[in-house]
Scaffold this active site. Structure first.
Site, PDB file in Angstrom:
ATOM      1  N   HIS A 142      77.504  56.545 -29.981  1.00  0.00           N
ATOM      2  CA  HIS A 142      78.852  57.071 -30.196  1.00  0.00           C
ATOM      3  C   HIS A 142      79.826  56.319 -29.303  1.00  0.00           C
ATOM      4  CE1 HIS A 142      77.462  61.258 -31.829  1.00  0.00           C
ATOM      5  NE2 HIS A 142      76.739  60.265 -32.322  1.00  0.00           N
ATOM      6  N   GLU A 165      82.046  57.224 -27.129  1.00  0.00           N
ATOM      7  CA  GLU A 165      82.097  57.636 -25.729  1.00  0.00           C
ATOM      8  C   GLU A 165      80.914  57.075 -24.944  1.00  0.00           C
ATOM      9  OE1 GLU A 165      83.686  61.261 -28.112  1.00  0.00           O
ATOM     10  OE2 GLU A 165      82.202  59.680 -28.396  1.00  0.00           O
ATOM     11  N   CYS A 179      81.456  65.225 -29.208  1.00  0.00           N
ATOM     12  CA  CYS A 179      80.346  66.061 -29.662  1.00  0.00           C
ATOM     13  C   CYS A 179      79.593  66.538 -28.412  1.00  0.00           C
ATOM     14  CB  CYS A 179      79.439  65.261 -30.591  1.00  0.00           C
ATOM     15  SG  CYS A 179      78.440  64.004 -29.736  1.00  0.00           S
ATOM     16  N   CYS A 233      78.022  63.671 -26.312  1.00  0.00           N
ATOM     17  CA  CYS A 233      79.005  62.882 -25.573  1.00  0.00           C
ATOM     18  C   CYS A 233      79.658  63.700 -24.471  1.00  0.00           C
ATOM     19  CB  CYS A 233      80.047  62.323 -26.531  1.00  0.00           C
ATOM     20  SG  CYS A 233      79.353  61.094 -27.658  1.00  0.00           S
TER      21      CYS A 233
END
Length: 155
Positions: free
Chosen positions: A54, A56, A84, A87
């Protein structure tokens, strides 16, 4: 699309670069320390064949490598969407001071992402007083529209 915050604009630009390459969703992130970007990343789930890549996570890894530390105390993260759970916990483990996000978890759900489902499994965002701060949602929603209107894989 023009973000009011220049660091959020960098996160949007990072996300656009990832969308153009077909790397993954419309998620870009920038780690900032003392007013200077020290790490960046965009979603690379598809290009890396890695469900944990992801934006991040990629930005945190980039910042830690550049700063040669696992401790990002004194740094903040700008990201195009509310993190999420994976993250969010990575941001906490990295000791980031704060996370500024654009779109909400509900917004990502409208694109077909499952963040809301996972967030419901892990309660407690309300206990992070001042850690998660929403900014520049309008500019990030425009980014989401760019993604929605391009061919992309659902994952």
């Amino acid at each position: 699309m023009k973000a009011e915050n220049p660091f959020m604009q960098l996160a949007i630009d990072e996300a656009l670069a990832g969308i153009a390459k077909g790397n993954g969703g419309p998620f870009g992130s920038v780690v900032v320390k003392d007013g200077t970007p020290v790490g960046k990343g965009h979603n690379r789930v598809l290009s890396n064949v890695d469900s944990t890549a992801h934006g991040e996570i990629v930005a945190i890894r980039d910042a830690e490598k550049r700063l040669n530390t696992h401790d990002l105390s004194g740094c903040v993260l700008y990201t195009t969407a509310e993190p999420c759970p994976m993250c969010l916990f990575a941001c906490l483990w990295a000791n980031l001071d704060r996370v500024y996000f654009g779109c909400t978890i509900e917004d990502t759900g409208r694109l077909g992402f499952r963040d809301k489902h996972f967030s419901e499994l892990v309660a407690g965002r309300d206990k992070l007083d001042g850690f998660l701060v929403g900014i520049d949602r309008t500019a990030c929603l425009e980014l989401f529209e760019v993604y929605r209107n391009r061919p992309h894989d659902i994952y």
